[in-house]
Design an enzyme around this catalytic site. Structure first.
Site, mmCIF file in Angstrom:
data_model
loop_
_atom_site.group_PDB
_atom_site.id
_atom_site.type_symbol
_atom_site.label_atom_id
_atom_site.label_comp_id
_atom_site.label_asym_id
_atom_site.label_seq_id
_atom_site.Cartn_x
_atom_site.Cartn_y
_atom_site.Cartn_z
ATOM 1 N N PRO A 215 -2.464 80.148 24.214
ATOM 2 C CA PRO A 215 -3.775 79.818 24.791
ATOM 3 C C PRO A 215 -3.977 80.715 26.018
ATOM 4 O O PRO A 215 -3.503 80.418 27.102
ATOM 5 C CB PRO A 215 -3.643 78.338 25.162
ATOM 6 C CG PRO A 215 -2.178 78.126 25.346
ATOM 7 C CD PRO A 215 -1.461 79.108 24.479
ATOM 8 N N ASP A 391 -0.404 83.068 29.857
ATOM 9 C CA ASP A 391 -0.157 82.001 28.890
ATOM 10 C C ASP A 391 -0.399 80.664 29.589
ATOM 11 O O ASP A 391 0.368 80.267 30.469
ATOM 12 C CB ASP A 391 1.294 82.095 28.392
ATOM 13 C CG ASP A 391 1.598 81.129 27.257
ATOM 14 O OD1 ASP A 391 0.847 80.139 27.101
ATOM 15 O OD2 ASP A 391 2.597 81.347 26.544
ATOM 16 N N HIS A 392 -1.450 79.969 29.172
ATOM 17 C CA HIS A 392 -1.843 78.728 29.849
ATOM 18 C C HIS A 392 -0.870 77.587 29.574
ATOM 19 O O HIS A 392 -0.938 76.536 30.209
ATOM 20 C CB HIS A 392 -3.253 78.331 29.413
ATOM 21 C CG HIS A 392 -4.032 77.610 30.478
ATOM 22 N ND1 HIS A 392 -3.427 76.974 31.537
ATOM 23 C CD2 HIS A 392 -5.361 77.426 30.657
ATOM 24 C CE1 HIS A 392 -4.347 76.422 32.295
ATOM 25 N NE2 HIS A 392 -5.526 76.687 31.799
ATOM 26 N N ARG A 393 0.065 77.766 28.642
ATOM 27 C CA ARG A 393 1.091 76.743 28.419
ATOM 28 C C ARG A 393 2.088 76.714 29.570
ATOM 29 O O ARG A 393 2.735 75.691 29.814
ATOM 30 C CB ARG A 393 1.846 77.021 27.110
ATOM 31 C CG ARG A 393 0.999 76.959 25.849
ATOM 32 C CD ARG A 393 1.804 77.372 24.638
ATOM 33 N NE ARG A 393 2.340 78.726 24.788
ATOM 34 C CZ ARG A 393 3.187 79.287 23.921
ATOM 35 N NH1 ARG A 393 3.588 78.608 22.854
ATOM 36 N NH2 ARG A 393 3.629 80.518 24.103
ATOM 37 N N ILE A 395 1.385 78.731 32.763
ATOM 38 C CA ILE A 395 0.742 79.047 34.039
ATOM 39 C C ILE A 395 -0.630 78.383 34.103
ATOM 40 O O ILE A 395 -1.418 78.468 33.156
ATOM 41 C CB ILE A 395 0.594 80.573 34.201
ATOM 42 C CG1 ILE A 395 1.973 81.241 34.185
ATOM 43 C CG2 ILE A 395 -0.162 80.918 35.481
ATOM 44 C CD1 ILE A 395 1.923 82.736 34.034
#
Length: 421
Positions: A215, A391-393, A395
């Site tokens: 994501p 990577d929104h998982r 950060i």
């Protein structure tokens, strides 16, 4: 008796223990909050499903727990004695009983009426309570104990039988490969064809894997590099005399390595198999190189330990090897962060794709002269487009904004001492 994690809500079947609010020896009451559980981004209080004295805590802070898992054990006192009395009464021989209902796999959704009322099914109070919370009709559960008594193991077996049919369509969909449509483009005009190179296939597979797995979010900003380019112009001849080209990329390598030390999450990787974030204490930065064959990313190792001259020299050597297709696999492995500088080609902001298994990438566009308000005056400044994809998982947006601000500040205030030979 055991107190287990109750149903958390629609679509939620697990969470991480944030804090324990009771200890062994504490008396607790039904409905009292015994721990706090983090699910998604919310922290929820978890109440006890029974009253008694805590005899053993089965979880600790940081543990991931699932619905039905034992949280703690309690001495229920009178309640326990009552349960034992009920068990003796149910186990004693009595009038002729009808055979317990024994559902076979696949019978659970048949819609047939139960053979006898649920109240007549032999089961402990804790089993009845959990079945009620999960919406399970005990008359459809096959009891494995004497007299058809239903225990926790029977509930688990029942749930597993229910899950198998539900999982089959998803598994079938996952293994179904979409066949690309063949189109005759020549029907609209003249065409030519060339085969897709192996390198282009690998690049495509990795980019598609990154796109579908991560994501991704991109944080944009601009850096005033007017002063930085003045320093470059001042020292460029000295570097060329040493056989090194002083481009913007060595500056970016130096700045990125220093900024990563203050923001370790951007130098990490996500180990999905272990459910862990891997924080790396080395700074190996990949640099995207545009070649005739395709995009290659050689890695500059220990960028934080090298001088600007060493970075410029090594970068020139790696770029030459990339264009000549002489890079080894080892020279393209082990990166912790990547820089993609398109300034030499053109364009402004863009959204670089994270280079798995890394979690962030820096994209630099072409610097452009712009009118900027500085010291209460409109001045002409050279502004550099900056883009950080992450990577929104791993950060969050706030961390990305702080990282970008620090990186821009470092570019704008690059110390001249770092250039002196």
């Amino acid at each position: 008796m055991d107190v287990k994690l109750p149903k958390l809500g629609e679509g939620a079947d697990s969470g991480v223990v944030v804090s324990l609010l009771v200890k062994e020896g504490d008396p607790i009451k039904e409905g009292q909050t015994i721990l706090e559980l983090e699910n998604e981004k919310a922290v929820a209080p978890i109440p006890s499903t029974a009253s008694g004295t805590v005899t053993k805590i089965r979880v600790k802070e940081g543990d991931k727990v699932s619905v039905g898992q034992v949280i703690l054990s309690i001495d229920a006192g009178g309640a326990e004695a009552g349960a034992k009395k009920e068990k003796r009464a149910e186990a004693a021989p009595g009038p002729k009983q009808s055979k317990p209902v024994e559902d076979e796999p696949g019978d659970e959704s048949s819609g047939q009426a139960p053979a006898k009322p649920e109240a007549q099914v032999a089961a402990a109070p804790s089993v009845r309570r959990l079945a009620g919370e999960l919406g399970i009709d005990l008359t459809r559960v096959r009891g494995s104990e004497r007299g058809g008594r239903v225990v926790m193991a029977d509930l688990r077996a029942y749930l597993q039988r229910l899950q198998k049919p539900a999982a089959q369509p998803a598994a079938a969909a996952a293994t179904t490969k979409v066949v690309p449509e063949r189109i005759d483009f020549s029907q609209w005009g003249r065409i030519s064809r060339k085969p897709v190179s192996q390198l282009r296939k690998v690049i495509g597979q990795r980019m598609a894997g990154s796109w579908t797995t991560i994501p991704r979010v991109t944080q944009f900003d601009e850096a005033d590099i007017t002063g930085l380019m003045e320093l470059r112009q001042k020292h460029q001849a000295a570097y060329e005399a040493r056989g090194a080209r002083l481009t913007l990329t060595p500056f970016a390598l130096k700045v990125a390595a220093a900024t990563l030390k203050h923001h370790p999450m951007f130098n990490a990787s996500l180990d999905e198999a272990a459910g862990e974030i891997v924080l790396k204490e080395y700074y190996h930065i990949g640099v995207a190189v545009d070649t005739d064959a395709g995009l290659l990313v050689p890695v500059v190792r220990d960028a934080d330990k090298k001088s600007l001259l060493e970075l410029a020299t090594e970068l020139e050597e790696l770029a030459a090897k990339a264009r000549q297709r002489k890079l080894s696999l080892e020279e393209m492995k082990g990166g912790t962060f990547t820089i993609s500088n398109q300034g030499g080609i053109g364009g402004g902001h863009f959204t670089p794709i994270v280079n798995l298994p890394e979690v962030a990438i820096l994209g630099l566009g072409r610097g452009a002269l712009k009118p900027v308000v500085k010291d209460q005056q409109i001045q002409q400044r050279l502004m550099l487009p900056v883009a950080v994809s992450y990577d929104h998982r791993v950060i969050d947006g706030g961390a990305a904004a702080r990282f970008t601000v620090d990186l821009v500040r470092a570019l704008e205030n690059f110390p001249e001492a770092e250039l002196r030979l």
